[in-house]
Design a protein around this motif. Structure first.
Motif, mmCIF file in Angstrom:
data_model
loop_
_atom_site.group_PDB
_atom_site.id
_atom_site.type_symbol
_atom_site.label_atom_id
_atom_site.label_comp_id
_atom_site.label_asym_id
_atom_site.label_seq_id
_atom_site.Cartn_x
_atom_site.Cartn_y
_atom_site.Cartn_z
ATOM 1 N N SER A 62 -2.259 7.799 -2.639
ATOM 2 C CA SER A 62 -2.360 6.540 -1.922
ATOM 3 C C SER A 62 -3.294 5.576 -2.652
ATOM 4 O O SER A 62 -4.350 5.980 -3.141
ATOM 5 C CB SER A 62 -2.915 6.766 -0.512
ATOM 6 O OG SER A 62 -2.050 7.558 0.252
ATOM 7 N N LEU A 97 -6.755 1.897 0.927
ATOM 8 C CA LEU A 97 -6.478 1.021 2.058
ATOM 9 C C LEU A 97 -7.729 0.217 2.425
ATOM 10 O O LEU A 97 -8.853 0.698 2.238
ATOM 11 C CB LEU A 97 -6.044 1.840 3.271
ATOM 12 C CG LEU A 97 -4.665 2.499 3.213
ATOM 13 C CD1 LEU A 97 -4.486 3.418 4.428
ATOM 14 C CD2 LEU A 97 -3.564 1.462 3.181
ATOM 15 N N PHE A 107 0.812 -1.211 0.000
ATOM 16 C CA PHE A 107 0.000 0.000 0.000
ATOM 17 C C PHE A 107 0.852 1.270 0.000
ATOM 18 O O PHE A 107 0.394 2.326 0.428
ATOM 19 C CB PHE A 107 -0.961 -0.002 1.189
ATOM 20 C CG PHE A 107 -2.011 -1.062 1.096
ATOM 21 C CD1 PHE A 107 -3.083 -0.914 0.217
ATOM 22 C CD2 PHE A 107 -1.926 -2.217 1.851
ATOM 23 C CE1 PHE A 107 -4.055 -1.890 0.119
ATOM 24 C CE2 PHE A 107 -2.885 -3.198 1.760
ATOM 25 C CZ PHE A 107 -3.959 -3.042 0.891
#
Length: 340
Positions: free
Chosen positions: A242, A245, A151
């Motif tokens: 990102s 998640l 991640f």
């Protein structure tokens, strides 16, 4: 019983959540690897949601006093012609430099709460705290401990230069072209803030000479800012976002800000969302006696909202720096602004 929190990172989100929890009577420790708060940095836009969060921790009025209100803005082409205009009189944002914002967040924290020059301990070494908050930024060691290396943030395909020059400006402008953009904004301290973004490979080495060449045929405002720019008042960063998640929470640990949802800067929401994260997390933690219930309420509230902003920021970057779709982009902007 007094609750306790370990905050890993003394940036915007970390200091904001520390301020919220300490005002509610919690014992808070902040671990910050830097030796001091920063003394230089570019302007950040504080949108209404961020101002609401700042009000919740008693910092909103100070930010409004220090910041430059952003009422009007223009989207331009490289020759200076107007694509569209923005009127923010009903949703005023304030532009404030990162150092001024961090100093404001830190100014009422108890002495000794922030441990400067202290890398954060591993999460499993903090078992004496009720909650651990990973506010340790883009390359978050906390996120890596919780979810592993798969991640890690991904390069967006663009790199950015940001800086400040002496002067005064009342309005915001952003100039769009294929594979590049250039923004000029007000900021505190009798300075003008600027930022440039170019689609290129990661690790592009270009400095001011490159920027002056790359933007040398753009309109006069861009050229004037770059003529006044100096290397010691400029930052250069590749841009990352990102991946999604599976959660912003694991056990008694929560992630916030860039540690959870780093995004491209094109919506100007990164710092704002760190502040909103901090206040939402603080409210849930202080309203619910069960820490795990509070953390999962935070995750359910903030993860969907911030993932939409990550996607929206990526889409805005594509729109601003499109090539073959420029006519459609310009028409879309005009329609959105009510100018068509």
């Amino acid at each position: 019983m007094t609750h306790s929190a370990a905050v890993l990172g003394g940036g915007i989100g970390g200091l904001a959540v520390a301020r919220y929890l300490s005002r509610a009577g919690w014992h808070v420790e902040v671990f910050e690897r830097a030796d001091t708060l920063p003394t230089s940095g570019t302007a950040l836009g504080m949108w209404p949601q961020a101002l609401d969060a700042l009000d919740a921790i008693g910092a909103g009025d100070r930010v409004r006093t220090l910041g430059s209100p952003q009422h009007r803005g223009s989207l331009l082409r490289p020759d200076g012609s107007v694509i569209g205009t923005i009127d923010n009189r009903d949703r005023t944002a304030y532009l404030l430099s990162r150092p001024a914002l961090l100093a404001t967040l830190a100014e009422t924290l108890p002495d000794g709460m922030i441990s400067f020059g202290t890398p954060a301990p591993a999460v499993d070494a903090l078992t004496d705290h009720d909650v651990v908050i990973g506010a340790d930024g883009l390359r978050s060691p906390t996120r890596r401990q919780l979810f592993g290396e798969k991640f890690e943030p991904r390069y967006t395909g663009a790199t950015a230069w940001r800086g400040w020059v002496p002067g005064h400006r009342d309005t915001v402008s952003e100039t769009w072209d294929a594979d590049a953009l250039f923004g000029i904004t007000p900021r505190d301290g009798d300075l003008v803030n600027w930022f440039a973004c170019v689609r290129t490979d990661a690790g592009h080495p270009g400095g001011l000479d490159y920027l002056r060449s790359r933007f040398g045929d753009w309109h006069a405002d861009v050229r004037a800012v770059l003529d006044a720019a100096t290397p010691d008042a400029m930052l250069h960063h590749d841009l990352y976002e990102s991946p999604a998640l599976p959660s912003y929470v694991s056990g008694n640990t929560a992630l916030l800000g860039d540690a959870a949802h780093a995004m491209a800067p094109n919506l100007g929401r990164g710092a704002c969302e760190a502040l909103v994260d901090a206040v939402v997390l603080g409210r849930f933690l202080t309203a619910d006696t069960d820490i795990h219930t509070a953390l999962h309420r935070y995750d359910r509230t903030r993860r969907p909202a911030t993932r939409r902003l990550v996607r929206g920021s990526r889409a805005m970057s594509s729109l601003a720096m499109t090539g073959r779709l420029r006519p459609l982009r310009d028409l879309t902007v005009k329609l959105a602004a009510g100018l068509a």
